[in-house]
Design a protein around this motif. Structure first.
Motif, PDB file in Angstrom:
ATOM      1  N   ASP A 131       1.157  -1.153  -0.002  1.00  0.00           N
ATOM      2  CA  ASP A 131      -0.353   0.236   0.438  1.00  0.00           C
ATOM      3  C   ASP A 131       0.948   1.238   0.180  1.00  0.00           C
ATOM      4  O   ASP A 131       0.744   2.347  -0.887  1.00  0.00           O
ATOM      5  CB  ASP A 131      -0.851  -0.319   1.269  1.00  0.00           C
ATOM      6  N   MET A 132       1.795   1.713   0.832  1.00  0.00           N
ATOM      7  CA  MET A 132       3.068   2.419   0.863  1.00  0.00           C
ATOM      8  C   MET A 132       3.573   2.748  -0.674  1.00  0.00           C
ATOM      9  O   MET A 132       4.046   3.353  -0.926  1.00  0.00           O
ATOM     10  CB  MET A 132       4.084   2.060   1.913  1.00  0.00           C
ATOM     11  N   MET A 135       0.944   4.304  -3.246  1.00  0.00           N
ATOM     12  CA  MET A 135       1.080   5.647  -2.036  1.00  0.00           C
ATOM     13  C   MET A 135       2.508   6.613  -3.290  1.00  0.00           C
ATOM     14  O   MET A 135       1.886   7.700  -3.745  1.00  0.00           O
ATOM     15  CB  MET A 135       0.881   5.454  -1.151  1.00  0.00           C
ATOM     16  N   LEU A 136       3.433   6.429  -2.486  1.00  0.00           N
ATOM     17  CA  LEU A 136       5.171   6.384  -2.794  1.00  0.00           C
ATOM     18  C   LEU A 136       4.897   6.535  -4.779  1.00  0.00           C
ATOM     19  O   LEU A 136       5.421   7.702  -5.195  1.00  0.00           O
ATOM     20  CB  LEU A 136       5.727   6.356  -2.492  1.00  0.00           C
ATOM     21  N   ARG A 137       4.660   5.326  -5.424  1.00  0.00           N
ATOM     22  CA  ARG A 137       4.477   5.601  -6.925  1.00  0.00           C
ATOM     23  C   ARG A 137       3.753   6.893  -7.581  1.00  0.00           C
ATOM     24  O   ARG A 137       3.966   7.777  -8.627  1.00  0.00           O
ATOM     25  CB  ARG A 137       4.049   4.208  -7.552  1.00  0.00           C
ATOM     26  N   ARG A 138       2.264   7.070  -6.535  1.00  0.00           N
ATOM     27  CA  ARG A 138       1.122   8.351  -7.203  1.00  0.00           C
ATOM     28  C   ARG A 138       3.033   9.316  -7.261  1.00  0.00           C
ATOM     29  O   ARG A 138       1.963  10.783  -8.016  1.00  0.00           O
ATOM     30  CB  ARG A 138       0.684   8.033  -6.846  1.00  0.00           C
ATOM     31  N   PHE A 501      10.048  -7.356   9.025  1.00  0.00           N
ATOM     32  CA  PHE A 501      10.706  -6.347   8.151  1.00  0.00           C
ATOM     33  C   PHE A 501      10.513  -6.287   6.264  1.00  0.00           C
ATOM     34  O   PHE A 501      10.389  -8.034   6.036  1.00  0.00           O
ATOM     35  CB  PHE A 501      12.178  -6.076   8.406  1.00  0.00           C
ATOM     36  N   THR A 502      10.103  -5.595   5.959  1.00  0.00           N
ATOM     37  CA  THR A 502      10.575  -5.734   4.190  1.00  0.00           C
ATOM     38  C   THR A 502      11.065  -4.266   3.641  1.00  0.00           C
ATOM     39  O   THR A 502      11.114  -2.644   4.386  1.00  0.00           O
ATOM     40  CB  THR A 502       9.211  -6.087   3.697  1.00  0.00           C
ATOM     41  N   ASP A 503      10.882  -5.004   2.295  1.00  0.00           N
ATOM     42  CA  ASP A 503      11.625  -3.278   2.005  1.00  0.00           C
ATOM     43  C   ASP A 503      10.786  -2.576   1.312  1.00  0.00           C
ATOM     44  O   ASP A 503       9.045  -3.264   0.871  1.00  0.00           O
ATOM     45  CB  ASP A 503      13.347  -3.425   0.925  1.00  0.00           C
ATOM     46  N   ILE A 504      10.123  -1.707   1.053  1.00  0.00           N
ATOM     47  CA  ILE A 504       9.280  -0.241   0.173  1.00  0.00           C
ATOM     48  C   ILE A 504      10.032  -0.790  -1.477  1.00  0.00           C
ATOM     49  O   ILE A 504      11.012  -0.025  -1.463  1.00  0.00           O
ATOM     50  CB  ILE A 504       8.643   0.462   0.705  1.00  0.00           C
ATOM     51  N   SER A 505       9.355  -1.493  -1.892  1.00  0.00           N
ATOM     52  CA  SER A 505       9.893  -1.518  -3.468  1.00  0.00           C
ATOM     53  C   SER A 505      10.041  -0.022  -4.733  1.00  0.00           C
ATOM     54  O   SER A 505       9.079   1.034  -3.669  1.00  0.00           O
ATOM     55  CB  SER A 505       8.863  -2.617  -4.254  1.00  0.00           C
ATOM     56  N   SER A 510      12.442   1.308   4.320  1.00  0.00           N
ATOM     57  CA  SER A 510      12.183  -0.904   4.260  1.00  0.00           C
ATOM     58  C   SER A 510      10.703  -0.101   5.442  1.00  0.00           C
ATOM     59  O   SER A 510      11.293   0.991   6.591  1.00  0.00           O
ATOM     60  CB  SER A 510      12.934  -1.274   5.053  1.00  0.00           C
ATOM     61  N   LEU A 511      10.355  -1.073   6.122  1.00  0.00           N
ATOM     62  CA  LEU A 511       8.921  -1.250   6.503  1.00  0.00           C
ATOM     63  C   LEU A 511       9.309  -1.977   7.765  1.00  0.00           C
ATOM     64  O   LEU A 511       9.532  -3.493   7.438  1.00  0.00           O
ATOM     65  CB  LEU A 511       7.838  -1.279   6.256  1.00  0.00           C
ATOM     66  N   GLY A 512       9.278  -1.931   9.066  1.00  0.00           N
ATOM     67  CA  GLY A 512       9.035  -2.375  10.255  1.00  0.00           C
ATOM     68  C   GLY A 512       8.024  -2.880  10.792  1.00  0.00           C
ATOM     69  O   GLY A 512       6.989  -1.214  10.573  1.00  0.00           O
TER      70      GLY A 512
END
Length: 782
Positions: A131-132, A135-138, A501-505, A510-512
């Motif tokens: 989802d993030m 949003m950031l892609r927009r 944890f994972t990255d935000i492509s 990265s998101l925790g």
């Protein structure tokens, strides 16, 4: 660690087989090395008191008492009696006025229709990340639109040395001369307060232009650049209409001007002047800059990297900014950089800096590289120098704008940079609070390992009455906010957390996600009819967490003035089909509204039957649910409430926010359901020392389905400390062996009687100045 003026006594120890359920045990220490012998007792409570216990400490004052005096002068049975009496009265009061038993029963009644799901932390963090990313892609798409529009506008613009053009100068707009006429470049510019931009005065239909004071606002380069960049106005508006979560959009020109959308007034008002003076006052000049050594070291490092072909593969440069140097560093340039030019004066800088930037950007222009850059977190400077109530952390996405004209393409002309700000608060809304449990939270990191957003990130500090940014607020490591806080003036919650944890492509972030073990691993799910839920939602004493997103209200301008409750009612009634709402959260709110509705009638009946004596006991009752629903009622007139900030946005610790559940809810959740946690608070907050204190008592309501337990709600009361004191002193006047006055009691001058919480803080003392302080280690040993 939980800070603030609060207590969290452990009120329901795990039962042992050799005691009644919930019966605490005594521990007597007669060997404390102090002349006032402490006798610290963990009193046994009767069967009716299995839901509340207190730690009772008696400090015997006389130095002549023997080591066993605590047992001879004050029999152990007497102390037990005091504890039983105090616990019984306290428990009866808090359960009666909170209605905790009724609320537990109401959730018990609907247990067959509920389910409890285990939370998959990895799945949750991946969903939030997706989802993030969307949003950031927009935001990136919006910036790309600006790049294309700016480069196309420049391609179609012919430089005009004699161009005459009026534009909106953000410093001069709406300014009039002594005759009442608008000054040049200061025409009428309509400004309106906008909640999306923190209630600043803006114009969302057009941008305006800011220039440094040392740049002539009618310079031909400026006029041509401003005229060309007018083409960005419709793109700014279209971007904002397409994605209403966008904040500031801008174009920074290489000629020195800055176009910003929405248009805003920038003037040297009192706040700006004070902010500027504050920054200047903090500047200190001392010592001598040793430029020769610095440049020599810089050239050697640069040479090593060039020979090893390490570091940046783009053009490389050394830039030195100084107010002047006392030494001659020509030999350094002769050795390492001669005959290349250097910049040595302010005039040189103004004339040549952009030339250097064009050189550095030349490979990117030729290769059509529009690199996307994301910044570290930073504070919105517009809010630091305004009357805005909430400071905001932002990140910016930016891209370069190049000239596409054939005659200049090989020269690599950088026209400027376009960018857009992203409020991190908006990003974190995509990790809904209700999905993370009572103690869970989400946080963002940059690729440098710095915190971008974290509920425990405190970017400001207070100096007098002013809040100032900490020097390193945007370079804080995760360990700095996650390490154990060993400050002695803290009340603690012991939690075991799981981290996911994972990255935000396509971003450097990265998101925790953090979930507490135990009840934090489960989420309670239920359902009820819309009709029943709506009926019970519409009550004046019911509110919803204002920071939570039940329905999206910041896209359509017609929705922005709606509260979350109003938006949800419109959604459920079909009055506004365009509203987008979190259907899962709405379902849970409806269920909680139905289950908790009988509490209003219960509290009302208590208030109607209240006597003068009861008015001296409890001020209010309240409850909160896992869906952010909050109910409360007063047992006294609003003017008689001791702590008027409690349950208001002004007291963030007592309400649901984006970052946390209320403190009284979090503390109650870590005790067995039905066990009360007591918190001591200053009547009007910590700024009013010496004011009467109030006590909040809260307990959790748990639901168990298929051997899985989840916290459904917490309920409590706020009462006056005087009531606790009266109850305690009355209890200590009882004795079991004789009739009439006790031979020894807490009224004796030889005894100091204290009630202490499980963190060692004094809840009740004969000396009011001790209440709220931690017991000194040398004074009491248990």
């Amino acid at each position: 660690a939980v800070g603030g003026h609060s207590f969290s006594p452990s009120l329901h120890p795990k039962p042992r087989r050799d005691t009644m359920p919930g019966l605490p045990r005594f521990h007597v220490d007669t060997n404390a090395p102090h002349h006032r012998r402490p006798c610290c007792l963990w009193p046994v409570a009767g069967a009716s008191l299995q839901k509340t216990t207190v730690l009772l400490c008696l400090l015997l004052s006389s130095i002549s008492l023997s080591p066993t005096c605590g047992q001879t002068k004050i029999p152990l049975d007497t102390v037990k009696l005091w504890a039983d009496a105090f616990g019984r009265d306290l428990y009866n009061t808090v359960t009666k006025y909170s209605g905790s038993l009724l609320l537990q029963k109401k959730y018990k009644d609907v247990e067959p229709s509920l389910s409890i799901s285990e939370v998959d932390g990895l799945e949750l963090v991946r969903k939030f990340s997706e989802d993030m990313e969307a949003m950031l892609r927009r935001k990136v798409e919006a910036v790309k639109n600006l790049v294309e529009a700016a480069e196309e506008a420049d391609l179609n613009h012919e430089f005009n040395e004699s161009l005459v053009f009026d534009y909106y100068n953000s410093v001069l707009i709406n300014e009039r001369d002594e005759n009442g006429n608008y000054v040049e470049l200061g025409a009428e510019f309509i400004l309106e307060s906008n909640t999306h931009f923190n209630n600043l005065m803006v114009n969302t239909s057009i941008s305006n232009v800011q220039l440094p004071t040392n740049v002539y606002n009618k310079d031909p380069d400026i006029l041509n650049g401003v005229y060309m960049s007018e083409a960005l106005n419709p793109v700014f508006v279209e971007n904002f209409q397409r994605d209403p979560t966008l904040t500031w959009q801008y174009f920074g020109s290489s000629t020195g001007f800055f176009r910003i959308y929405p248009g805003i007034l920038v003037q040297a008002d009192r706040d700006n002047r004070e902010h500027f003076k504050q920054l200047v006052d903090e500047l200190m000049v001392k010592g001598v800059g040793v430029v020769n050594q610095a440049l020599t070291e810089a050239f050697q490092i640069l040479k090593q990297f060039q020979e090893a072909r390490q570091g940046s593969l783009c053009n490389q440069a050394i830039m030195l900014i100084t107010d002047g140097a006392v030494e001659d560093y020509e030999p350094v340039f002769e050795k390492y950089n001669w005959p290349d030019r250097k910049i040595s004066t302010l005039a040189d800088a103004q004339e040549n800096v952009m030339e250097y930037l064009h050189v550095l950007s030349r490979p990117m222009v030729i290769n059509h590289d529009h690199d996307i850059t994301w910044t570290e977190a930073y504070m919105d400077s517009k809010l630091l120098t305004s009357q805005a109530q909430n400071l905001m952390l932002l990140t910016t996405v930016a891209m370069p704008v190049f000239s596409k004209k054939n005659e200049t393409r090989s020269h690599g002309i950088l026209l400027g940079v376009v960018g857009s700000d992203v409020a991190l608060r908006e990003l974190m809304k995509l990790a809904p609070r209700y999905k993370l449990g009572v103690h869970g939270y989400a946080f963002l990191n940059t690729n440098n390992g710095y915190i971008l957003s974290h509920p425990d990130l405190r970017p400001l500090y207070r100096e007098g009455k002013k809040l100032k940014p900490k020097p390193n607020y945007n370079s804080v490591d995760l360990s700095e906010v996650e390490w154990e806080d060993r400050a002695e003036a803290k009340r603690v919650l012991f939690l075991t957390n799981d981290y996911f944890f994972t990255d935000i492509s396509d971003t450097p972030f990265s998101l925790g996600v953090v979930l507490s073990q135990g009840h934090g691993e489960y989420i309670l799910l239920g359902n009820t009819s819309v009709e029943d839920g709506l009926h019970d939602l519409l009550h004046p004493d019911l509110t919803l967490a204002s920071d939570w997103i039940y329905c999206i209200t910041d896209i359509d301008p017609d929705h922005r003035k709606l509260s979350q409750l109003e938006a949800m009612v419109r959604f459920l009634t079909g009055e506004d089909p365009d509203l987008q709402c979190d259907e899962e959260l709405v379902r849970e709110v409806l269920l909680d509204a139905v289950v908790t509705a009988p509490m209003e009638a219960y509290w009302t009946a208590l208030a109607l039957n209240a006597s003068d004596e009861s008015e001296q006991m409890v001020d209010m009752a309240f409850l909160g649910t896992r869906a952010g629903l909050l109910r409360s009622t007063l047992f006294v007139g609003s003017e008689k409430v001791s702590d008027k900030k409690f349950l208001t946005p002004e007291d963030e610790a007592s309400v649901f926010t984006m970052d946390h559940f209320p403190l009284w809810y979090r503390q109650a959740a870590e005790q067995p359901a039905g066990s009360f946690v007591f918190n001591l608070r200053s009547a009007e907050g910590t700024e009013s020392p010496g004011q009467p204190m109030v006590v909040t008592a809260s307990t959790a309501v748990a639901v168990t389905v298929d051997k899985k337990t989840a916290i459904a709600a917490a309920v409590g009361v706020q009462m006056r400390l005087e009531f606790l004191q009266r109850t305690f002193w009355a209890a200590t006047r009882q004795c079991s062996a004789v009739e009439g006055p006790c031979p020894e009691s807490c009224q004796d001058s030889e005894l100091d009687c204290l009630v202490i919480d499980n963190n060692g803080f004094i809840l009740i003392s004969e000396r009011s100045q001790e209440q709220g302080n931690k017991v000194k280690k040398k004074a009491v040993q248990t």
